[in-house]
Scaffold this active site. Structure first.
Site, PDB file in Angstrom:
ATOM      1  N   TYR A 148       0.127  -5.382   9.786  1.00 34.24           N
ATOM      2  CA  TYR A 148      -0.960  -4.506   9.811  1.00 34.24           C
ATOM      3  C   TYR A 148      -1.096  -3.965   8.271  1.00 34.24           C
ATOM      4  O   TYR A 148      -0.479  -3.182   7.752  1.00 34.24           O
ATOM      5  CB  TYR A 148      -0.670  -3.316  10.982  1.00 34.24           C
ATOM      6  CG  TYR A 148      -0.432  -3.980  12.279  1.00 34.24           C
ATOM      7  CD1 TYR A 148      -0.874  -5.243  12.717  1.00 34.24           C
ATOM      8  CD2 TYR A 148      -0.131  -3.021  13.124  1.00 34.24           C
ATOM      9  CE1 TYR A 148      -0.746  -5.491  13.889  1.00 34.24           C
ATOM     10  CE2 TYR A 148      -0.103  -3.518  14.528  1.00 34.24           C
ATOM     11  CZ  TYR A 148      -0.203  -4.526  15.037  1.00 34.24           C
ATOM     12  OH  TYR A 148       0.085  -5.136  16.492  1.00 34.24           O
ATOM     13  N   SER A 181      -4.357  -4.906  23.371  1.00 30.14           N
ATOM     14  CA  SER A 181      -5.690  -4.873  23.503  1.00 30.14           C
ATOM     15  C   SER A 181      -6.227  -4.858  25.115  1.00 30.14           C
ATOM     16  O   SER A 181      -6.757  -5.573  25.697  1.00 30.14           O
ATOM     17  CB  SER A 181      -6.391  -6.192  22.914  1.00 30.14           C
ATOM     18  OG  SER A 181      -7.930  -5.933  22.756  1.00 30.14           O
ATOM     19  N   LEU A 188      -8.311  -2.995  26.512  1.00 31.31           N
ATOM     20  CA  LEU A 188      -9.661  -3.072  26.675  1.00 31.31           C
ATOM     21  C   LEU A 188     -10.399  -4.198  26.034  1.00 31.31           C
ATOM     22  O   LEU A 188     -11.716  -4.239  25.831  1.00 31.31           O
ATOM     23  CB  LEU A 188     -10.188  -1.651  25.975  1.00 31.31           C
ATOM     24  CG  LEU A 188      -9.862  -0.498  26.733  1.00 31.31           C
ATOM     25  CD1 LEU A 188     -10.207   0.852  25.941  1.00 31.31           C
ATOM     26  CD2 LEU A 188      -9.831  -0.124  28.051  1.00 31.31           C
ATOM     27  N   GLY A 227     -12.721  -3.546  22.975  1.00 33.53           N
ATOM     28  CA  GLY A 227     -13.407  -2.494  23.170  1.00 33.53           C
ATOM     29  C   GLY A 227     -14.594  -3.424  24.094  1.00 33.53           C
ATOM     30  O   GLY A 227     -15.494  -2.395  24.591  1.00 33.53           O
ATOM     31  N   LEU A 228     -14.373  -4.404  24.742  1.00 26.52           N
ATOM     32  CA  LEU A 228     -15.698  -4.925  25.465  1.00 26.52           C
ATOM     33  C   LEU A 228     -15.635  -4.237  26.889  1.00 26.52           C
ATOM     34  O   LEU A 228     -16.448  -4.222  27.539  1.00 26.52           O
ATOM     35  CB  LEU A 228     -15.244  -6.610  25.820  1.00 26.52           C
ATOM     36  CG  LEU A 228     -15.338  -7.487  24.644  1.00 26.52           C
ATOM     37  CD1 LEU A 228     -14.922  -8.756  24.898  1.00 26.52           C
ATOM     38  CD2 LEU A 228     -16.669  -7.411  24.272  1.00 26.52           C
ATOM     39  N   LEU A 229     -14.468  -3.854  27.190  1.00 20.68           N
ATOM     40  CA  LEU A 229     -14.253  -3.210  28.485  1.00 20.68           C
ATOM     41  C   LEU A 229     -14.459  -1.553  28.324  1.00 20.68           C
ATOM     42  O   LEU A 229     -14.254  -0.869  29.436  1.00 20.68           O
ATOM     43  CB  LEU A 229     -12.890  -3.163  29.107  1.00 20.68           C
ATOM     44  CG  LEU A 229     -12.637  -4.883  29.557  1.00 20.68           C
ATOM     45  CD1 LEU A 229     -11.404  -4.901  29.998  1.00 20.68           C
ATOM     46  CD2 LEU A 229     -13.626  -5.393  30.617  1.00 20.68           C
ATOM     47  N   GLY A 248     -17.247   0.098  28.174  1.00 18.22           N
ATOM     48  CA  GLY A 248     -18.425   0.471  28.815  1.00 18.22           C
ATOM     49  C   GLY A 248     -19.658   0.310  27.883  1.00 18.22           C
ATOM     50  O   GLY A 248     -20.975   0.782  28.446  1.00 18.22           O
TER      51      GLY A 248
END
Length: 350
Positions: A61, A212, A214, A217-219, A221
Site C-alpha cells: 500500500y 471491499s 462495499l 463504493g458501488l454499494l 448508495g
C-alpha cells in the site's frame, strides 16, 4: 462492538476492521485515497473509540508509506490494537523483490516491522498465490517467523479454494502452523466466494476477513440507475476493482439496499455491511474511507441488525447462479449435505 474468534484460534477480533489502503496516496494508490498522518490519526481514534481492535494494512500500500503512517499514528499505543499486514506483491525491481520465497517472506516481514515500528505482527497474511514457489518453502518461512516471535498468526488472501486447501493440508502434513484466516473479496455485488471459499471456511474452521465489502463504493448508495456518479468517485478512476459484469443487476441490488436503508433510517452502505456480517463464516469486514464522515457511517453498521425478511430480499436479488456441480448436487445430493454444503445450497433446497 461485537468480537468474534478468528477461525479456531483463540484470537478475538472486532466485526469491523480498519483498512488502511487509503493511507499515503503514493503511486497508483492515489486513486484510492491520500490520507495523511493527521487524518489517519483522527480516523484511528474514531475506530478505537468505537471498539475496533484490528487494523489491516499491507507492505504494497503506497509502497510502504501506509505502514509508515500507521506506525506514527500508533506510537505509544501499539499494544491497544492488533495489526495485520501482508507480503507477496512487488516491493522493488529486483528478481527476488516479490513472491513467497523464503527470501522474500522473511525480508518482507523484517521490512514491514521496521516501517511499522513494532517488534511483532499480529496477523501476517500472504497477499496472493505464488504458483512458482513450493508451498513447503513458504510455510517453513512463515513458521520461522512465528517461532522467532515476529509473527503471532498467519493467514492467506485471494487464494482459490484448491490452493488454500493444499496449503492447509501441507501445513498439517509437515506439522507447521496453518493459516487461521483468509481475506477475500465478498459483497452483495459479487458472491462468487460462496461457491467454494465460504464452504471451505466453515468446513476447516477458518476465519474470514472481507475486503471491499462495499464493492469499491458501488454499494454506498451514491451510484444509482440513470444518475451521474458524483465527481471524484473511485469507480470513475482507473482503479478498476471490483469489475462489474452486470450493471443492470448491480442497480437492482442497489434499489433493494436503498429501500431497506430508508426503512431503518440509515445509509445503504450500513445495510450492505450488516448483510455481509450476517453471512456464514464471516469474522470481520474491512472498512476504509476517504473522509471522516464516511468512516463514521461505516462504523455505525456494527449495531445494525437486519430482519430475516430483509436478509432474504437481499439474498434473492443478488443470488449467484448455481454452476456445475452445485445444481446437480442440489437435485441429487440434498439428502446428505453438510453444514458447509448448505451455506451455498441451503436457499436452493426450499
Amino acid at each position: 462492538m461485537e468480537y468474534r474468534a478468528l477461525g479456531t484460534s483463540g484470537l478475538r477480533v472486532s466485526v469491523l476492521t480498519m483498512g488502511t489502503m487509503t493511507f499515503g496516496g503514493r503511486g497508483g494508490f492515489a486513486s484510492v485515497g491520500s490520507t495523511d498522518v493527521t487524518q489517519a490519526r483522527r480516523q484511528v481514534d474514531m475506530c478505537l473509540d468505537a471498539g475496533v481492535n484490528l487494523i489491516d494494512t499491507a507492505d504494497v500500500y503506497s509502497a510502504g508509506l501506509a505502514e509508515e503512517i500507521l506506525a506514527q499514528v500508533l506510537r505509544g499505543r501499539r499494544d491497544e490494537v492488533l495489526v495485520a499486514t501482508k507480503v507477496r506483491m512487488p516491493m522493488g525491481r529486483g528478481p527476488n523483490d516479490a513472491g513467497l520465497s523464503r527470501h522474500h517472506v522473511i525480508s518482507g516481514c523484517e521490512a514491514s516491522l521496521r516501517r511499522l515500528g513494532t517488534d511483532h505482527i499480529d496477523l501476517y497474511q500472504v497477499h496472493e498465490w505464488d504458483g512458482q514457489t513450493p508451498l513447503e518453502e513458504t510455510l517453513h518461512a512463515l513458521d520461522l517467523l512465528v517461532q522467532s516471535g515476529k509473527v503471532r498468526y498467519i493467514g492467506a488472501s485471494n487464494y482459490a479454494a484448491w490452493q488454500l486447501m493444499k496449503a492447509l493440508g501441507t501445513a498439517e502434513r509437515l506439522g507447521l502452523p496453518p493459516f487461521v484466516s483468509q481475506q477475500i473479496y465478498y459483497s452483495l455485488q459479487a458472491r462468487e466466494a460462496e461457491y467454494e471459499l465460504i464452504p471451505l471456511a466453515v468446513d476447516q474452521g477458518l476465519g474470514v476477513l472481507i475486503w471491499s465489502p462495499l464493492a469499491g463504493g458501488l454499494l454506498s448508495g451514491k451510484y444509482r440507475r440513470d444518475r451521474e456518479a458524483p465527481a471524484g468517485s473511485r469507480q470513475l478512476t482507473d482503479w478498476g476493482e471490483p469489475p462489474v459484469y452486470d450493471t443492470d443487476g448491480l442497480y437492482d441490488i442497489i434499489e433493494v439496499l436503498v429501500k431497506i436503508a430508508e426503512q431503518h433510517g440509515v445509509s445503504a452502505a450500513q445495510v450492505a455491511l450488516a448483510y455481509t456480517l450476517a453471512k456464514p463464516a464471516v469474522t470481520s469486514v474491512v472498512i476504509g474511507a476517504r473522509t471522516d464522515e464516511q468512516l463514521a457511517d461505516n462504523l455505525a453498521a456494527a449495531s445494525l441488525v437486519l430482519t430475516a425478511d430483509e436478509q432474504a430480499q437481499l439474498d434473492k436479488i443478488s443470488a449467484p447462479p448455481l454452476i456445475y456441480p452445485y445444481w446437480h448436487q442440489a437435485k441429487t445430493a440434498r439428502d446428505r449435505l453438510s453444514p458447509a454444503d448448505l451455506t451455498l445450497l441451503g436457499p436452493y433446497l426450499k
